[in-house]
Design an enzyme around this catalytic site. Structure first.
Site, PDB file in Angstrom:
ATOM      1  N   LYS A  92     -34.708 -35.040   6.979  1.00 24.83           N
ATOM      2  CA  LYS A  92     -34.277 -34.848   8.379  1.00 24.83           C
ATOM      3  C   LYS A  92     -33.334 -35.962   8.799  1.00 24.83           C
ATOM      4  O   LYS A  92     -32.332 -35.727   9.475  1.00 24.83           O
ATOM      5  CB  LYS A  92     -35.482 -34.878   9.331  1.00 24.83           C
ATOM      6  CG  LYS A  92     -36.381 -33.662   9.238  1.00 24.83           C
ATOM      7  CD  LYS A  92     -36.171 -32.673  10.374  1.00 24.83           C
ATOM      8  CE  LYS A  92     -37.111 -31.501  10.178  1.00 24.83           C
ATOM      9  NZ  LYS A  92     -36.768 -30.299  10.859  1.00 24.83           N
TER      10      LYS A  92
ATOM     11  N   ASP B 272     -43.789 -31.906  11.426  1.00 25.10           N
ATOM     12  CA  ASP B 272     -44.689 -31.358  10.416  1.00 25.10           C
ATOM     13  C   ASP B 272     -46.105 -31.960  10.436  1.00 25.10           C
ATOM     14  O   ASP B 272     -46.714 -32.224   9.391  1.00 25.10           O
ATOM     15  CB  ASP B 272     -44.030 -31.435   9.021  1.00 25.10           C
ATOM     16  CG  ASP B 272     -42.854 -30.446   8.915  1.00 25.10           C
ATOM     17  OD1 ASP B 272     -42.412 -29.948   9.984  1.00 25.10           O
ATOM     18  OD2 ASP B 272     -42.389 -30.160   7.818  1.00 25.10           O
TER      19      ASP B 272
ATOM     20  N   ASN C 149     -40.432 -21.447   6.728  1.00 24.58           N
ATOM     21  CA  ASN C 149     -39.812 -22.144   5.604  1.00 24.58           C
ATOM     22  C   ASN C 149     -40.864 -22.542   4.582  1.00 24.58           C
ATOM     23  O   ASN C 149     -42.031 -22.666   4.936  1.00 24.58           O
ATOM     24  CB  ASN C 149     -39.121 -23.423   6.110  1.00 24.58           C
ATOM     25  CG  ASN C 149     -37.995 -23.107   7.055  1.00 24.58           C
ATOM     26  OD1 ASN C 149     -37.198 -22.218   6.810  1.00 24.58           O
ATOM     27  ND2 ASN C 149     -37.932 -23.822   8.169  1.00 24.58           N
TER      28      ASN C 149
ATOM     29  N   TYR D 262     -32.407 -30.293   2.155  1.00 25.92           N
ATOM     30  CA  TYR D 262     -33.259 -29.771   3.235  1.00 25.92           C
ATOM     31  C   TYR D 262     -33.893 -28.489   2.720  1.00 25.92           C
ATOM     32  O   TYR D 262     -33.946 -28.251   1.504  1.00 25.92           O
ATOM     33  CB  TYR D 262     -32.339 -29.575   4.461  1.00 25.92           C
ATOM     34  CG  TYR D 262     -33.021 -29.341   5.768  1.00 25.92           C
ATOM     35  CD1 TYR D 262     -33.997 -30.221   6.247  1.00 25.92           C
ATOM     36  CD2 TYR D 262     -32.670 -28.248   6.564  1.00 25.92           C
ATOM     37  CE1 TYR D 262     -34.612 -29.989   7.472  1.00 25.92           C
ATOM     38  CE2 TYR D 262     -33.272 -28.024   7.792  1.00 25.92           C
ATOM     39  CZ  TYR D 262     -34.249 -28.900   8.238  1.00 25.92           C
ATOM     40  OH  TYR D 262     -34.845 -28.671   9.449  1.00 25.92           O
TER      41      TYR D 262
ATOM     42  N   ASN E 154     -32.438 -22.575  12.327  1.00 23.76           N
ATOM     43  CA  ASN E 154     -33.182 -23.760  11.907  1.00 23.76           C
ATOM     44  C   ASN E 154     -32.928 -24.883  12.904  1.00 23.76           C
ATOM     45  O   ASN E 154     -31.799 -25.052  13.366  1.00 23.76           O
ATOM     46  CB  ASN E 154     -32.732 -24.189  10.505  1.00 23.76           C
ATOM     47  CG  ASN E 154     -33.702 -25.176   9.907  1.00 23.76           C
ATOM     48  OD1 ASN E 154     -33.854 -26.286  10.406  1.00 23.76           O
ATOM     49  ND2 ASN E 154     -34.391 -24.766   8.859  1.00 23.76           N
TER      50      ASN E 154
ATOM     51  N   ARG F 167     -48.753 -30.457   7.724  1.00 22.23           N
ATOM     52  CA  ARG F 167     -48.194 -29.090   7.711  1.00 22.23           C
ATOM     53  C   ARG F 167     -46.733 -29.202   7.306  1.00 22.23           C
ATOM     54  O   ARG F 167     -45.852 -29.237   8.140  1.00 22.23           O
ATOM     55  CB  ARG F 167     -48.356 -28.450   9.105  1.00 22.23           C
ATOM     56  CG  ARG F 167     -48.203 -26.978   9.169  1.00 22.23           C
ATOM     57  CD  ARG F 167     -46.737 -26.503   9.118  1.00 22.23           C
ATOM     58  NE  ARG F 167     -45.992 -26.669  10.345  1.00 22.23           N
ATOM     59  CZ  ARG F 167     -44.707 -27.005  10.407  1.00 22.23           C
ATOM     60  NH1 ARG F 167     -44.005 -27.254   9.310  1.00 22.23           N
ATOM     61  NH2 ARG F 167     -44.098 -27.126  11.567  1.00 22.23           N
TER      62      ARG F 167
ATOM     63  N   ASP G 272     -40.719 -29.580  15.739  1.00 24.18           N
ATOM     64  CA  ASP G 272     -41.251 -28.242  15.443  1.00 24.18           C
ATOM     65  C   ASP G 272     -41.521 -27.454  16.722  1.00 24.18           C
ATOM     66  O   ASP G 272     -41.365 -26.232  16.743  1.00 24.18           O
ATOM     67  CB  ASP G 272     -42.529 -28.357  14.607  1.00 24.18           C
ATOM     68  CG  ASP G 272     -42.233 -29.016  13.279  1.00 24.18           C
ATOM     69  OD1 ASP G 272     -41.395 -28.484  12.533  1.00 24.18           O
ATOM     70  OD2 ASP G 272     -42.792 -30.094  13.020  1.00 24.18           O
TER      71      ASP G 272
HETATM   72  N1  LIG Z   1     -36.811 -22.384  11.316  1.00 23.38           N
HETATM   73  C1  LIG Z   1     -37.193 -23.505  11.844  1.00 23.38           C
HETATM   74  O1  LIG Z   1     -36.389 -24.291  12.341  1.00 23.38           O
HETATM   75  C2  LIG Z   1     -38.639 -23.857  11.865  1.00 23.38           C
HETATM   76  C3  LIG Z   1     -39.540 -23.162  11.121  1.00 23.38           C
HETATM   77  N2  LIG Z   1     -40.855 -23.498  11.157  1.00 23.38           N
HETATM   78  C4  LIG Z   1     -41.748 -22.754  10.278  1.00 23.38           C
HETATM   79  O2  LIG Z   1     -42.690 -22.058  11.041  1.00 23.38           O
HETATM   80  C5  LIG Z   1     -43.878 -21.936  10.292  1.00 23.38           C
HETATM   81  C6  LIG Z   1     -45.045 -22.247  11.201  1.00 23.38           C
HETATM   82  O3  LIG Z   1     -44.972 -23.563  11.664  1.00 23.38           O
HETATM   83  P1  LIG Z   1     -45.921 -24.042  12.849  1.00 23.38           P
HETATM   84  O4  LIG Z   1     -45.770 -23.194  14.029  1.00 23.38           O
HETATM   85  O5  LIG Z   1     -45.696 -25.489  13.010  1.00 23.38           O
HETATM   86  O6  LIG Z   1     -47.346 -23.809  12.177  1.00 23.38           O
HETATM   87  P2  LIG Z   1     -48.735 -23.660  12.887  1.00 23.38           P
HETATM   88  O7  LIG Z   1     -49.740 -23.921  11.851  1.00 23.38           O
HETATM   89  O8  LIG Z   1     -48.761 -24.453  14.135  1.00 23.38           O
HETATM   90  O9  LIG Z   1     -48.792 -22.113  13.301  1.00 23.38           O
HETATM   91  C7  LIG Z   1     -48.914 -21.056  12.397  1.00 23.38           C
HETATM   92  C8  LIG Z   1     -49.375 -19.844  13.158  1.00 23.38           C
HETATM   93  O10 LIG Z   1     -49.297 -18.734  12.299  1.00 23.38           O
HETATM   94  C9  LIG Z   1     -50.521 -18.022  12.363  1.00 23.38           C
HETATM   95  N3  LIG Z   1     -50.785 -17.352  11.114  1.00 23.38           N
HETATM   96  C10 LIG Z   1     -51.085 -17.876   9.910  1.00 23.38           C
HETATM   97  N4  LIG Z   1     -51.255 -16.892   9.002  1.00 23.38           N
HETATM   98  C11 LIG Z   1     -51.083 -15.732   9.650  1.00 23.38           C
HETATM   99  C12 LIG Z   1     -51.136 -14.375   9.262  1.00 23.38           C
HETATM  100  N5  LIG Z   1     -51.398 -14.028   8.005  1.00 23.38           N
HETATM  101  N6  LIG Z   1     -50.914 -13.435  10.197  1.00 23.38           N
HETATM  102  C13 LIG Z   1     -50.649 -13.783  11.469  1.00 23.38           C
HETATM  103  N7  LIG Z   1     -50.555 -15.054  11.894  1.00 23.38           N
HETATM  104  C14 LIG Z   1     -50.787 -16.019  10.992  1.00 23.38           C
HETATM  105  C15 LIG Z   1     -51.578 -19.074  12.663  1.00 23.38           C
HETATM  106  O11 LIG Z   1     -52.704 -18.413  13.196  1.00 23.38           O
HETATM  107  P3  LIG Z   1     -54.038 -19.194  13.659  1.00 23.38           P
HETATM  108  O12 LIG Z   1     -53.618 -19.933  14.876  1.00 23.38           O
HETATM  109  O13 LIG Z   1     -54.974 -18.090  13.940  1.00 23.38           O
HETATM  110  O14 LIG Z   1     -54.416 -20.080  12.528  1.00 23.38           O
HETATM  111  C16 LIG Z   1     -50.805 -19.922  13.669  1.00 23.38           C
HETATM  112  O15 LIG Z   1     -50.889 -19.385  14.947  1.00 23.38           O
HETATM  113  C17 LIG Z   1     -43.733 -22.855   9.080  1.00 23.38           C
HETATM  114  O16 LIG Z   1     -43.480 -22.081   7.947  1.00 23.38           O
HETATM  115  C18 LIG Z   1     -42.525 -23.690   9.385  1.00 23.38           C
HETATM  116  O17 LIG Z   1     -41.783 -23.963   8.224  1.00 23.38           O
HETATM  117  C19 LIG Z   1     -41.331 -24.498  11.949  1.00 23.38           C
HETATM  118  C20 LIG Z   1     -40.474 -25.234  12.702  1.00 23.38           C
HETATM  119  C21 LIG Z   1     -39.046 -25.001  12.676  1.00 23.38           C
HETATM  120  C1  LIG Z   2     -37.465 -26.645   9.799  1.00 19.66           C
HETATM  121  C2  LIG Z   2     -38.743 -27.227  10.099  1.00 19.66           C
HETATM  122  O1  LIG Z   2     -38.827 -28.166  10.860  1.00 19.66           O
HETATM  123  C3  LIG Z   2     -39.941 -26.684   9.521  1.00 19.66           C
HETATM  124  O2  LIG Z   2     -39.863 -25.685   8.807  1.00 19.66           O
HETATM  125  O3  LIG Z   2     -41.013 -27.232   9.778  1.00 19.66           O
HETATM  126 MG   LIG Z   3     -40.705 -29.093  10.728  1.00 20.43          MG
END
Ligand SMILES: NC(=O)C1=CN([C@@H]2O[C@H](COP(=O)(O)OP(=O)(O)OC[C@H]3O[C@@H](n4cnc5c(N)ncnc54)[C@H](OP(=O)(O)O)[C@@H]3O)[C@@H](O)[C@H]2O)C=CC1
Ligand SMILES: CC(=O)C(=O)O
Ligand SMILES: [Mg+2]
Length: 583
Positions: free
Chosen positions: A201, A275, A439, A130, A483, A183, A298
């Site tokens: 997963k 993703d 991540n 993972y 996570n 993504r 997510d």
């Molecule tokens: N720990 C966990 O369990 C999980 C972690 N994640 C992680 O979260 C991260 C985001 O995922 P997700 O929400 O699906 O992605 P999205 O693409 O949906 O969202 C990303 C957001 O971050 C913003 N962003 C990008 N660059 C910047 C920056 N430089 N400064 C400020 N804001 C910024 C984007 O802005 P804009 O809208 O303006 O483009 C957007 O709002 C990934 O790295 C993923 O791995 C996700 C799910 C679970």
């Molecule tokens: C953990 C997860 O689902 C992600 O980083 O997108």
């Molecule tokens: Mg994910």
């Protein structure tokens, strides 16, 4: 050849006691069917069947009965010794990707041994199968590709998705995890190579949540990629075209969702969406949540795991959820999903309208703080978070203006929680709660070391990918891993065992509470707001029981009557990787 065991789906039995497992009887003469044959594996074939292979652990009697004599060296090993040997071999590899590949080889060779390793060594092997290593594996999937895992559904299969689903050899599928690769973690568009994520997963659904491997189906939908590097890479395994969008995309996804329902029925099959880029993810969830048993990991899984961490952290921070102020960096799936669940929980606790609670939660996206003057140009999922405030472009200024007690990173961009940002949090709060959720590790908003050092050892820290314990000023801090892997396996088991027909937000809230309840004084003392992954099977059984109980309470459960002791029932449903004896 079909594997034995678990082939019978009682729901598909037709009158007369004959089971129409492969839909041959109901098919009209014009409809193509797959000519499945079922046979008992023996000899060389048995050793090449990962579901039944035991390698050197085949007993003397099994070697005689199953024509294995001479095909194996004379020694008979226990599963424990096999495990020890492979762990020893894995630890020799210094490069994480080599460990990943060795684990994938094992999964393809001896499934039970793979899961025994993963279950018994979860904290050591989770970062291999993972995040973070799976991220690198997806980036290099074309080069390290050996045997295909899961189902690939590309634009080429348009109009034929039902037939493609029928090519999958297992009939009793209960969880489908699907990505379109746009993504992948915080690594962006990896197209078809995103397959590593559903595969990873689902191995956690089994190892952490006890869902049988044969019930798990990983799927990648390939509509092309906009990743130029991949398009120009001769080893790329996906369609060499730019992503289909609009109607073409929507039609393929609709055909997929309909074909899944038609092939497996809607009962007891959870389709987990992971993703996808946020514009498609929110759309799919909104479109299908009332007609399908869908779960977006997510948006919903992440929300539930973070809420759990917050509920636990209140014991360290004091106050109620509504007493705190939250600031997010990142307003996409994860950020807005978490924000909404926090607001919902506040409403449950205080009785205040959700709109009121949302005002305690602020989000920053790539254009700065989300404020009312930006409302007209915001994507729909950001609009509820556009509060009255003057524009603020930099995160550190947003921290100083909003004065959050909790800072959550969901931006997918590494190193955004700079020294200035963490110091600002530490100057406002005695115990700043900082979550760097992005991540893999390279994309974490800050490291554990940075959070502890820059806050002079006062931060409560959790991250999406694991960090090692860190010693600061003579004290060892153990960073928690926030996570969604804490939630989705137990959540999925709860849905399956209750036969829930839909996912309801209250089931997410109850999963958060169940996870938070597993954090003990001993964990808090180490600075942890999550229990260790080493207890995950017990944690998952508890989450599953609470989720199932909520499904029964909401009238969404179809497996009746409700078992009396749901925790015991959950435990009894869980897959065990211990070898079975063959007659
Ligand atoms: N720990 C966990 O369990 C999980 C972690 N994640 C992680 O979260 C991260 C985001 O995922 P997700 O929400 O699906 O992605 P999205 O693409 O949906 O969202 C990303 C957001 O971050 C913003 N962003 C990008 N660059 C910047 C920056 N430089 N400064 C400020 N804001 C910024 C984007 O802005 P804009 O809208 O303006 O483009 C957007 O709002 C990934 O790295 C993923 O791995 C996700 C799910 C679970
Ligand atoms: C953990 C997860 O689902 C992600 O980083 O997108
Ligand atoms: Mg994910």
């Amino acid at each position: 050849m079909m594997n034995g065991g678990n082939l019978v789906d009682n729901d598909s039995a037709v009158a007369g006691g004959v089971e129409d497992m492969y839909g041959e009887d109901i098919a009209t003469t014009g409809q193509p069917v797959t000519p499945w044959t079922v046979s008992v594996a023996s000899g060389y074939t048995l050793m090449r069947d990962p579901r039944h292979n035991k390698g050197l652990a085949f007993t003397e009697r099994e070697r005689d009965a199953h024509y294995l004599r001479g095909l194996l060296p004379p020694i008979v090993l226990s599963q424990e010794l096999q495990e020890k040997r492979i762990m020893h071999m894995l630890r020799q590899y210094k490069v994480p990707l080599q460990r990943y590949m060795a684990m994938m080889d094992l999964q393809e060779r001896n499934e039970r041994l793979f899961y025994k390793l993963l279950i018994d060594n979860v904290e050591e092997l989770l970062p291999v199968v993972y995040t973070p290593t799976v991220g690198e594996a997806c980036q290099k999937y074309g080069s390290i590709f050996r045997r295909p895992q899961g189902l690939y559904i590309s634009l080429k299969e348009k109009g034929k998705i039902l037939e493609v689903l029928k090519n999958w050899p297992e009939r009793s599928v209960q969880v489908i995890v699907v990505t379109d690769g746009e993504r992948i973690l915080g690594l962006g568009d990896l197209g078809c190579q995103g397959m590593g994520i559903p595969v990873g997963k689902l191995s956690l659904y089994t190892a952490l949540g006890g869902v049988r491997p044969s019930a798990c189906l990983p799927i990648t939908i390939d509509v092309g990629t906009n990743n130029e590097k991949l398009l120009n890479n001769e080893f790329y395994i996906g369609l060499r075209q730019r992503r289909a969008t609009g109607q073409e995309y929507a039609e393929l996804l609709h055909e997929f969702m309909s074909a899944v329902k038609q092939n497996y029925g809607e009962k007891v099959l959870i389709q987990v969406i992971i993703d996808f880029a946020n514009h498609n993810a929110f759309e799919l969830l909104a479109r299908y949540r009332s007609s399908h048993l869908v779960f977006n990991d997510d948006i919903q899984g992440t929300a539930s795991v973070v809420l759990a961490g917050l509920l636990a952290a209140l014991k360290l921070l004091g106050g109620t959820l509504a007493d705190h102020r939250f600031l997010f960096l990142g307003a996409g799936e994860a950020g807005t999903g978490i924000a909404e669940l926090i607001a919902l929980e506040m409403s449950k606790q205080t009785g205040n309208p959700i709109e009121e609670n949302r005002k305690k939660i602020w989000l920053v996206d790539s254009k700065g703080l989300i404020v009312d003057s930006r409302k007209h140009s915001l994507q729909h999922f950001k609009k509820p978070w556009a509060h009255e405030h003057e524009p603020v472009s930099k995160l550190v200024d947003a921290v100083k203006a909003i004065k959050p007690t909790v800072l959550i990173g969901t931006s997918g961009v590494g190193k955004q929680f700079t020294r200035e940002v963490v110091e600002a949090m530490a100057s406002i709060n005695e115990k700043p709660l900082i979550m760097a959720l992005s991540n893999p590790t390279s994309q974490a908003e800050c490291t554990a070391e940075e959070a502890y050092t820059w806050s002079e050892g006062r931060a409560i820290f959790a991250s999406g990918s694991p960090f090692d314990p860190f010693e600061y000023d003579g004290k060892v801090f153990v960073p928690g891993q926030a996570n969604n892997a804490y939630i989705f396996p137990g959540f999925g088991l709860g849905v399956i065992m209750s036969g829930a027909i839909r996912v309801h937000d209250d089931m997410l809230l109850t999963a958060s509470e169940a996870l938070a309840a597993q954090v003990t004084e001993e964990h808090f003392k180490k600075g942890l707001i999550y229990p260790p992954f080493s207890d995950i099977r017990k944690i998952s059984a508890n989450i599953a029981a609470k989720v199932a109980a909520k499904a029964y309470e909401l009238g969404l459960a179809s497996h009746l009557p409700q078992p009396e002791d749901l925790v015991k029932y959950a435990e009894s449903c869980m897959y065990s990787p211990v070898y079975r004896s063959y007659r």
